[in-house]
Design a protein around this motif. Structure first.
Motif, short mmCIF file in Angstrom:
data_model
loop_
_atom_site.label_atom_id
_atom_site.label_comp_id
_atom_site.label_asym_id
_atom_site.label_seq_id
_atom_site.Cartn_x
_atom_site.Cartn_y
_atom_site.Cartn_z
N ALA A 18 0.85 -1.20 0.00
CA ALA A 18 0.00 0.00 0.00
C ALA A 18 0.88 1.24 0.00
N LEU A 19 0.44 2.25 -0.76
CA LEU A 19 1.16 3.52 -0.89
C LEU A 19 0.19 4.68 -0.69
N PRO A 20 0.70 5.88 -0.43
CA PRO A 20 -0.20 7.03 -0.28
C PRO A 20 -1.08 7.28 -1.51
N HIS A 21 -0.56 7.02 -2.70
CA HIS A 21 -1.38 7.17 -3.90
C HIS A 21 -0.90 6.19 -4.95
N GLN A 22 -1.84 5.48 -5.55
CA GLN A 22 -1.51 4.52 -6.60
C GLN A 22 -2.17 4.98 -7.90
N PRO A 23 -1.40 5.45 -8.87
CA PRO A 23 -1.97 5.89 -10.15
C PRO A 23 -2.81 4.81 -10.84
N ALA A 24 -2.52 3.54 -10.61
CA ALA A 24 -3.30 2.46 -11.22
C ALA A 24 -4.76 2.51 -10.78
N ILE A 25 -5.02 3.07 -9.61
CA ILE A 25 -6.41 3.20 -9.15
C ILE A 25 -7.15 4.23 -9.99
N ASP A 26 -6.50 5.31 -10.34
CA ASP A 26 -7.14 6.31 -11.21
C ASP A 26 -7.46 5.69 -12.57
N ASP A 27 -6.57 4.85 -13.07
CA ASP A 27 -6.81 4.16 -14.34
C ASP A 27 -7.99 3.19 -14.20
N TRP A 28 -8.10 2.54 -13.04
CA TRP A 28 -9.20 1.62 -12.78
C TRP A 28 -10.54 2.35 -12.90
N PHE A 29 -10.63 3.53 -12.27
CA PHE A 29 -11.87 4.31 -12.35
C PHE A 29 -12.16 4.74 -13.78
N ALA A 30 -11.14 5.16 -14.51
CA ALA A 30 -11.32 5.63 -15.89
C ALA A 30 -11.85 4.52 -16.80
N ALA A 31 -11.57 3.27 -16.47
CA ALA A 31 -12.00 2.14 -17.29
C ALA A 31 -13.43 1.68 -16.98
N LYS A 32 -14.06 2.25 -15.98
CA LYS A 32 -15.41 1.84 -15.58
C LYS A 32 -16.46 2.67 -16.30
N PRO A 33 -17.68 2.10 -16.46
CA PRO A 33 -18.77 2.89 -17.05
C PRO A 33 -18.96 4.18 -16.25
N ALA A 34 -19.20 5.26 -16.96
CA ALA A 34 -19.18 6.60 -16.34
C ALA A 34 -20.03 6.71 -15.08
N LEU A 35 -21.29 6.34 -15.13
CA LEU A 35 -22.18 6.55 -13.99
C LEU A 35 -21.73 5.75 -12.77
N LEU A 36 -21.47 4.47 -12.94
CA LEU A 36 -21.02 3.65 -11.83
C LEU A 36 -19.61 4.03 -11.38
N GLY A 37 -18.75 4.31 -12.35
CA GLY A 37 -17.39 4.73 -12.01
C GLY A 37 -17.37 6.03 -11.22
N ASP A 38 -18.26 6.95 -11.57
CA ASP A 38 -18.34 8.23 -10.84
C ASP A 38 -18.79 8.01 -9.40
N ILE A 39 -19.76 7.12 -9.19
CA ILE A 39 -20.23 6.83 -7.83
C ILE A 39 -19.08 6.22 -7.03
N ALA A 40 -18.41 5.23 -7.60
CA ALA A 40 -17.30 4.57 -6.90
C ALA A 40 -16.17 5.56 -6.61
N ARG A 41 -15.84 6.38 -7.60
CA ARG A 41 -14.76 7.36 -7.43
C ARG A 41 -15.10 8.33 -6.29
N HIS A 42 -16.34 8.81 -6.27
CA HIS A 42 -16.75 9.74 -5.22
C HIS A 42 -16.49 9.15 -3.83
N TRP A 43 -16.94 7.93 -3.61
CA TRP A 43 -16.80 7.34 -2.28
C TRP A 43 -15.35 6.95 -1.99
#
Length: 140
Positions: A18-43
């Motif tokens: 675990a690290l303070p920030h993992q850029p791969a997580i931002d890529d994970w959100f970008a690959a998700k359908p917009a509506l669901l990805g936005d909900i997940a990203r918010h939380w």
């Protein structure tokens, strides 16, 4: 006093990567359908902001947050909903009854687009999970 709030050591899921920030997580959100990805990203942003000791990683293919290296929550996107999961959720107080699941420890809150969420109750669960894990980490 419930087990969720005592300081006795307990089994923790530890992730030394675990690290303070993992850029791969931002890529994970970008690959998700917009509506669901936005909900997940918010939380997930809410989870990231719990404290200065929060670190993150992709665990089992989805974003996970830790207190240091001890996992306390995760998000995941499914076909029609998002889960905000808590690694010690079975032990968290949940007066609004948001938590679902039957696992020994894990519980989650299911979020569906267009359905209301009790934001105050979910924020309370998040902060309680974070605080509880801080106590558990300090006790170990």
């Amino acid at each position: 006093m419930s087990e969720a709030h005592n300081a006795k050591p307990s089994r923790l899921m530890l992730f030394p990567d675990a690290l303070p920030h993992q850029p791969a997580i931002d890529d994970w959100f970008a690959a998700k359908p917009a509506l669901l990805g936005d909900i997940a990203r918010h939380w997930f942003v809410v989870l990231r902001q719990c404290g200065p000791d929060v670190q993150e990683l992709l665990h089992d293919g989805h974003p996970t947050v830790c207190v240091g290296t001890a996992a306390f929550a995760e998000v995941n996107v499914f076909t029609a909903h998002v889960n905000v999961g808590f690694f010690r959720g079975a032990l968290l107080p949940d007066p609004q009854g948001l938590l679902q699941g039957k696992g020994k420890f894990m519980r989650h809150v299911k979020l569906k687009p267009g359905e209301p969420v009790d934001t105050v109750a979910l924020l309370q669960l998040i902060h309680t999970a974070y605080s509880d894990m801080k106590v558990r980490v300090q006790a170990n």
